[in-house]
Design a protein around this motif. Structure first.
Motif, PDB file in Angstrom:
ATOM      1  N   MET A 268      10.963   5.456   3.291  1.00 55.91           N
ATOM      2  CA  MET A 268       9.560   5.077   3.258  1.00 55.91           C
ATOM      3  C   MET A 268       9.175   4.348   4.537  1.00 55.91           C
ATOM      4  N   THR A 269       7.953   4.569   5.011  1.00 61.17           N
ATOM      5  CA  THR A 269       7.472   3.861   6.185  1.00 61.17           C
ATOM      6  C   THR A 269       7.029   2.453   5.805  1.00 61.17           C
ATOM      7  N   TYR A 270       6.813   1.631   6.814  1.00 56.96           N
ATOM      8  CA  TYR A 270       6.335   0.262   6.569  1.00 56.96           C
ATOM      9  C   TYR A 270       5.037   0.287   5.784  1.00 56.96           C
ATOM     10  N   LYS A 271       4.107   1.157   6.174  1.00 59.54           N
ATOM     11  CA  LYS A 271       2.806   1.188   5.501  1.00 59.54           C
ATOM     12  C   LYS A 271       2.935   1.652   4.058  1.00 59.54           C
ATOM     13  N   ASP A 272       3.881   2.542   3.784  1.00 61.38           N
ATOM     14  CA  ASP A 272       4.113   2.968   2.396  1.00 61.38           C
ATOM     15  C   ASP A 272       4.580   1.780   1.550  1.00 61.38           C
ATOM     16  N   VAL A 273       5.538   1.027   2.084  1.00 58.92           N
ATOM     17  CA  VAL A 273       6.080  -0.118   1.347  1.00 58.92           C
ATOM     18  C   VAL A 273       5.001  -1.184   1.150  1.00 58.92           C
ATOM     19  N   ALA A 274       4.253  -1.473   2.214  1.00 55.26           N
ATOM     20  CA  ALA A 274       3.210  -2.493   2.118  1.00 55.26           C
ATOM     21  C   ALA A 274       2.151  -2.097   1.091  1.00 55.26           C
ATOM     22  N   ALA A 275       1.766  -0.846   1.091  1.00 52.88           N
ATOM     23  CA  ALA A 275       0.757  -0.380   0.129  1.00 52.88           C
ATOM     24  C   ALA A 275       1.281  -0.467  -1.299  1.00 52.88           C
ATOM     25  N   ALA A 276       2.544  -0.100  -1.498  1.00 46.08           N
ATOM     26  CA  ALA A 276       3.124  -0.148  -2.841  1.00 46.08           C
ATOM     27  C   ALA A 276       3.237  -1.587  -3.346  1.00 46.08           C
ATOM     28  N   LEU A 277       3.594  -2.513  -2.459  1.00 47.32           N
ATOM     29  CA  LEU A 277       3.729  -3.912  -2.874  1.00 47.32           C
ATOM     30  C   LEU A 277       2.392  -4.532  -3.259  1.00 47.32           C
ATOM     31  N   ARG A 278       1.297  -3.992  -2.725  1.00 49.45           N
ATOM     32  CA  ARG A 278      -0.014  -4.536  -3.085  1.00 49.45           C
ATOM     33  C   ARG A 278      -0.348  -4.309  -4.556  1.00 49.45           C
ATOM     34  N   GLU A 279       0.376  -3.415  -5.207  1.00 50.78           N
ATOM     35  CA  GLU A 279       0.147  -3.181  -6.633  1.00 50.78           C
ATOM     36  C   GLU A 279       0.684  -4.330  -7.493  1.00 50.78           C
ATOM     37  N   PHE A 280       1.541  -5.145  -6.909  1.00 49.86           N
ATOM     38  CA  PHE A 280       2.139  -6.255  -7.661  1.00 49.86           C
ATOM     39  C   PHE A 280       1.348  -7.530  -7.378  1.00 49.86           C
ATOM     40  N   PRO A 281       1.068  -8.327  -8.400  1.00 47.84           N
ATOM     41  CA  PRO A 281       0.253  -9.531  -8.198  1.00 47.84           C
ATOM     42  C   PRO A 281       0.946 -10.530  -7.278  1.00 47.84           C
ATOM     43  N   SER A 282       0.149 -11.228  -6.468  1.00 46.36           N
ATOM     44  CA  SER A 282       0.687 -12.225  -5.556  1.00 46.36           C
ATOM     45  C   SER A 282       1.008 -13.503  -6.311  1.00 46.36           C
ATOM     46  N   PHE A 283       2.098 -14.154  -5.971  1.00 49.20           N
ATOM     47  CA  PHE A 283       2.463 -15.425  -6.599  1.00 49.20           C
ATOM     48  C   PHE A 283       2.613 -16.508  -5.548  1.00 49.20           C
ATOM     49  N   TYR A 284       2.165 -16.232  -4.317  1.00 53.15           N
ATOM     50  CA  TYR A 284       2.347 -17.168  -3.216  1.00 53.15           C
ATOM     51  C   TYR A 284       0.976 -17.509  -2.644  1.00 53.15           C
ATOM     52  N   PRO A 285       0.789 -18.730  -2.099  1.00 56.53           N
ATOM     53  CA  PRO A 285      -0.552 -19.144  -1.666  1.00 56.53           C
ATOM     54  C   PRO A 285      -0.980 -18.541  -0.335  1.00 56.53           C
ATOM     55  N   ASN A 286      -1.244 -17.239  -0.324  1.00 56.28           N
ATOM     56  CA  ASN A 286      -1.817 -16.599   0.854  1.00 56.28           C
ATOM     57  C   ASN A 286      -3.337 -16.634   0.692  1.00 56.28           C
ATOM     58  N   ALA A 287      -3.980 -17.521   1.455  1.00 54.07           N
ATOM     59  CA  ALA A 287      -5.381 -17.826   1.211  1.00 54.07           C
ATOM     60  C   ALA A 287      -6.309 -16.659   1.506  1.00 54.07           C
TER      61      ALA A 287
END
Length: 440
Positions: free
Chosen positions: A1-20
């Motif tokens: 998988m490319t970086y953009k594929d992985v990044a897009a897939a991870l966006r489906e998971f809710p964030s649990f870290y304070p990225n404002a």
């Protein structure tokens, strides 16, 4: 998988870290930093010439995310989290069902970084407030619900409650979490970066930019949906009676650094402020649970008795003394001993554990380098750009770039491999939570 594929897939998971914002993010499970609107060529160009006011947001966000990385890798809390994360990696890859509980342990640690929205209440349309018309501030204590929906008396929560200055209606209820402490330190690093850039401008340009910057920062302090990033600072300012937000952020970052490195013995020694007596038995429950949010609140309350005009180090030493804690060098020594003990007692099971051990090793070195960040009357520097190594970071195109001369060893830490490993762990976790908690 490319970086953009992985990044897009991870966006489906809710964030649990304070990225404002969506500008950038730090991902603690892979220890990777990602910039969504900054490319490496643009940043290199900024560093090759005299900076302009337009460069300030980019410089600030880099400082912010680097501080998240530094706090994660070199604090006692951060290294304990890293070992929990790598236990989960091992469990997900080992295909041994008796190990799967490590995945849920990590899930619960993630949940407590910010706490779910249930615990964080924000009014739908509160009346605007500002530093000229500040909120009312009060403090309460609640308790977590466990995985079965029962009240967990062993895990209390410290809340800051903001209310309308006129009618007392609630604006927000914010738990003091690990995430809010991390954000306090990162925002202070961001402020330092912004102030440094402004000071490098010409005199007339600096006057204008400094006024704009100050108004921008003061406005952010009274946004009701951003209290996770401001509650510790509001609390410290109220207890200390200091209205200067720069003072409050620096001293807040100092206290956050202290509590992120408190050991079991430090929690046992922490003296409860008299003002917290109404919390009753929950005070001891806070300490038994090693609740770092409560520890910050206790130190902030003890700071009310300390002259705010003292230099940072002298101020901190008196706060620690009033709180029943050792002086700062002794606390650092105890925390470093804990880091060494943690690193010595870990099993080596797979190649992933080699990555873990390398990150802990880098973190111990950075801990020692950061130990000198508070001295005399100099501003507290949570990043220490002169201390290395610094991590490789992903730009908006998925390309890696580096700041500073020292880099992490690519043979021992591959950010692209870790980014992909995080995606696989996230997928495994989601699937397993369906089986044990019915979470989709």
């Amino acid at each position: 998988m490319t970086y953009k594929d992985v990044a897009a897939a991870l966006r489906e998971f809710p964030s649990f870290y304070p990225n404002a914002t969506s500008i950038a993010e730090f991902r603690p499970n892979s220890l990777t930093i990602h910039f969504h609107y900054l490319d490496r060529e643009g940043y290199a160009e900024i560093r090759s010439r005299k900076p302009t006011p337009a460069d300030r947001p980019k410089v600030e966000v880099v400082a912010h995310e680097l501080t998240h990385w530094s706090d994660q890798i070199s604090s006692l809390w951060g290294q304990q989290y890293i070992t929990t994360a790598f236990d989960a990696y091992h469990a997900a890859n080992a295909n041994q069902e008796e190990l799967f509980k490590s995945v849920v342990t990590l899930q619960d640690e993630q949940r407590r970084i910010l706490f779910p929205l249930y615990y964080h209440v924000v009014a739908s349309a509160p009346r605007p407030h500002s530093h000229k018309m500040p909120w009312r501030i009060e403090f309460t204590a609640g308790q977590e619900f466990d995985a079965y929906g029962a009240i967990d008396e062993a895990r209390p929560i410290f809340f800051v409650v903001f209310s309308d200055s006129a009618d007392g209606s609630r604006v927000a209820r914010q738990p003091i979490t690990i995430g809010s402490l991390l954000e306090t330190t990162a925002t202070w690093a961001e402020l330092m970066a912004g102030m440094s850039l402004i000071n490098s401008l010409g005199d007339e340009e600096a006057v204008v930019e400094r006024a704009l910057w100050r108004n921008e920062r003061l406005a952010a302090l009274y946004q009701s949906d951003l209290t996770v990033y401001t509650a510790p600072v509001h609390m410290l300012a109220k207890f200390s009676g200091v209205g200067d937000f720069i003072w409050a952020y620096e001293r807040g970052a100092i206290l956050a650094n202290v509590v992120l490195n408190m050991t079991k013995q430090h929690f046992e020694s922490l003296r409860h402020p008299d003002a917290f007596a109404p919390f009753g038995l929950r005070r001891d429950a806070f300490l038994k649970a090693h609740n770092r949010g409560y520890a910050f609140a206790a130190l902030a309350r003890h700071a009310a008795e300390v002259d705010a005009k003292k230099g940072s180090l002298a101020w901190l030493l008196e706060v620690l003394n009033r709180a029943g804690l050792p002086d700062w060098p002794a606390m650092l020594h105890a925390a470093y001993n804990e880091l060494e003990t943690l690193g010595r007692n870990l099993p080596v099971r797979t190649a992933h554990d080699g990555v873990r051990d390398y990150l802990l090793e880098v973190g111990r070195k950075r801990f020692l380098d950061r130990s000198g960040a508070l001295r005399g009357d100099e501003p507290f520097d949570p990043i220490r750009m002169d201390a290395g190594p610094h991590p490789p970071m992903f730009d908006s195109n998925g390309n890696l770039f580096q700041i500073g001369q020292q880099s992490l060893d690519p043979r021992r830490y591959d950010p692209e491999a870790m980014h992909l490993a995080e995606l696989r762990l996230s997928g495994f976790t989601r699937n397993f939570l369906q089986s044990c908690r019915g979470v989709s």
